[in-house]
Scaffold this active site. Structure first.
Site, PDB file in Angstrom:
ATOM      1  N   GLU A 114      10.915  56.504  47.707  1.00 30.89           N
ATOM      2  CA  GLU A 114      10.724  57.905  47.270  1.00 30.89           C
ATOM      3  C   GLU A 114      10.049  58.735  48.362  1.00 30.89           C
ATOM      4  O   GLU A 114       9.115  59.491  48.116  1.00 30.89           O
ATOM      5  CB  GLU A 114       9.928  57.956  45.965  1.00 30.89           C
ATOM      6  CG  GLU A 114      10.622  57.234  44.816  1.00 30.89           C
ATOM      7  CD  GLU A 114       9.966  57.450  43.457  1.00 30.89           C
ATOM      8  OE1 GLU A 114       8.818  57.955  43.420  1.00 30.89           O
ATOM      9  OE2 GLU A 114      10.610  57.134  42.433  1.00 30.89           O
ATOM     10  N   GLU A 261      15.022  51.347  40.143  1.00 28.60           N
ATOM     11  CA  GLU A 261      13.929  51.223  39.176  1.00 28.60           C
ATOM     12  C   GLU A 261      14.322  51.907  37.876  1.00 28.60           C
ATOM     13  O   GLU A 261      14.825  53.036  37.886  1.00 28.60           O
ATOM     14  CB  GLU A 261      12.636  51.871  39.694  1.00 28.60           C
ATOM     15  CG  GLU A 261      12.008  51.209  40.896  1.00 28.60           C
ATOM     16  CD  GLU A 261      10.743  51.935  41.362  1.00 28.60           C
ATOM     17  OE1 GLU A 261      10.193  52.743  40.581  1.00 28.60           O
ATOM     18  OE2 GLU A 261      10.312  51.689  42.504  1.00 28.60           O
TER      19      GLU A 261
END
Length: 495
Positions: A114, A261
């Protein structure tokens, strides 16, 4: 365009095959299990795909010769160095990848995590980092078996519903365009973190809980994209299709999505009332079924969406709200946080209720509650607790968790595993891991402490001379506790 899409479908199906479910393995845990213990758990649960948040040598060695497919990661704190130096990238690949293959089945490298939202100052070197890692793989002749990508937060997608109007935050176009070119040219995939829990929590009531949890919806409750007339029955699919449309907005139509995820927390603070064991179980069980049926998404119904569940263990050291510490499928001791409802979903995860089950005490439960429930089981519960006497086969280890586990399971088996008989005021849970050890054989597993027929123990009768031996007083650590008195108080409260 139609031919191109057809080729995309065929390529994705042939190269990526059927969808798979994997797990992320975080390590922010007080008593982190050893690498060998973790791999033993993975094997026991038939987990064949894992993602590591680094390239831990002990884990990679423990995973060797298991066949488990591994995604290793370049931590964010190494990105600047790797993104600025081809030599640094080559050195990282040599030490963390080349040194472990082929014994360890490394199939992907996640470069950072991220980065655009967590470390925007590093974003300018992100694509260089991927290219340098790729060059090192080419030099080692590993580029065909190991894909390189970088996980993104789904928050980089704006206007995510309807999916057909979604686009990436234009601020990141100078990064996303060359990144997508790299993924396309190397045959890699877009790594995306998808959390319907947060979509639901941040929607201010606009997203229904059922829609976030994959629960069945009547046709009139399904979300419809008015531009495409595609129907969406869950948040997960809508977010992934938003990513597909965002990529097509930038003229990239042949890059599959892998969800790195996704999950649901099993516990939260007072502001997170929907972070519950039941919701976490529902989400992850439905997610597994949804992914493994290879249904794809409404936009790409034939393209598999492989997914890594966040996460294997609860991470008690993670900062933030209570929910941050409770995304795991298992506690650090290997006990399941809950028993997944996976009937008909294949062999992934052996803690399925279709397998043999046992009742065990929660290792983190209040010791007084455990002791009270233990005394009830050995008293009014009419469990044969004689194996827990000093000198007997189940006396050691002499602690309340171990003794309560034996007694809880004996009662659970005695009651033919009836619903509600493994709760004991919240200090017990069902597992498929046989808690027997050494000469201490638990009821339900066969052996001298219980006769097993089709997985259900035949408990001692209520008139057995042994069963009454500890019913009046349970001895633990040198103290006598009247289970008759406690039993009278707990009879209606424990079960």
């Amino acid at each position: 365009m139609a031919v191109l899409l057809l080729l995309f479908f065929l390529l994705a199906c042939s190269v990526y095959g059927d969808s798979f479910i994997g797990v992320n393995i975080g390590t922010d845990i007080t008593n982190m299990p050893s690498a060998t213990e973790t791999v033993a758990l993975l094997k026991a649960q038939s987990i064949q795909h894992v993602r590591l948040y680094d390239a831990d040598r002990a884990m990679l060695l423990a995973l060797a010769n298991t066949g488990i497919r591994v995604t290793v990661s370049v931590p964010n704190n190494l990105l600047l160095g790797i993104g600025q130096s081809n030599a640094t990238a080559a050195n990282w690949v040599a030490h963390n990848v080349v040194a472990h293959v082929p014994a360890t089945n490394i199939t992907a490298i996640a470069v950072g995590s991220e980065v655009l939202t967590a470390l925007p100052n590093v974003a300018p070197v992100l694509v260089n980092a991927l290219k340098f890692i790729q060059s090192a793989l080419v030099a080692a002749n590993l580029d065909q078996q190991i894909k390189v990508s970088t996980p993104h937060s789904s928050s980089i997608i704006l206007n995510s519903f309807p999916p057909s109007q979604a686009f990436f935050n234009k601020t990141w176009d100078p990064v996303m365009v060359p990144l997508l070119k790299f993924l396309q040219s190397t045959g890699s995939y877009l790594m995306l973190n998808v959390y319907p829990y947060y979509n639901y929590m941040q929607s201010e009531g606009k997203i229904q809980l059922e829609y976030a949890l994959f629960r069945p919806l009547p046709p009139n409750k399904e979300a419809v994209d008015a531009n495409t007339m595609l129907h969406y029955t869950n948040v997960f699919d809508a977010v992934i299709d938003a990513a597909y449309f965002a990529m097509s907005y930038l003229n990239f139509t042949n890059i599959p999505v892998v969800v790195t995820e996704s999950g649901w927390p099993s516990k939260g603070d007072s502001s997170e009332s929907d972070a519950t064991i039941d919701n976490a179980n529902t989400y992850n069980s439905n997610l597994i079924r949804h992914v493994l049926n290879n249904s794809g998404t409404p936009k790409h119904p034939r393209i598999p969406v492989s997914t890594y569940i966040y996460e294997l263990y609860n991470e008690d050291l993670r900062p933030g709200p209570v929910s941050e510490k409770n995304w795991g499928l298992f506690y650090a001791n290997g006990a399941p946080v809950y028993t997944l409802h996976l009937t008909g979903a294949g062999t992934v995860f052996a803690n399925d209720t279709t397998n043999q089950t046992f009742c065990v005490a929660k290792s983190n439960a209040d010791s007084k509650l455990l002791q009270a429930a233990l005394d009830w089981a050995c008293g009014p519960g009419k469990v044969d607790c004689s194996p827990l006497r000093q000198g007997q086969e189940c006396y050691e280890p002499n602690n309340v968790v171990a003794h309560a586990t034996y007694a809880f399971n004996a009662y659970y088996q005695q009651m033919a595993k009836s619903p509600g008989t493994c709760d004991f005021k919240g200090v017990a849970f069902v597992t498929t891991t046989n808690p027997s050890y050494g000469s201490c054989v638990f009821p339900g597993s066969g052996g001298k402490n219980g006769t097993s027929i089709n997985g259900t123990s035949l408990a001692p009768s209520n008139t057995s001379t042994a069963s009454g031996s500890l019913s009046q007083h349970y001895y633990n650590g040198g103290s006598l506790i009247s289970s008759v008195i406690l039993g009278a108080l707990l009879l209606s409260a424990v079960l």
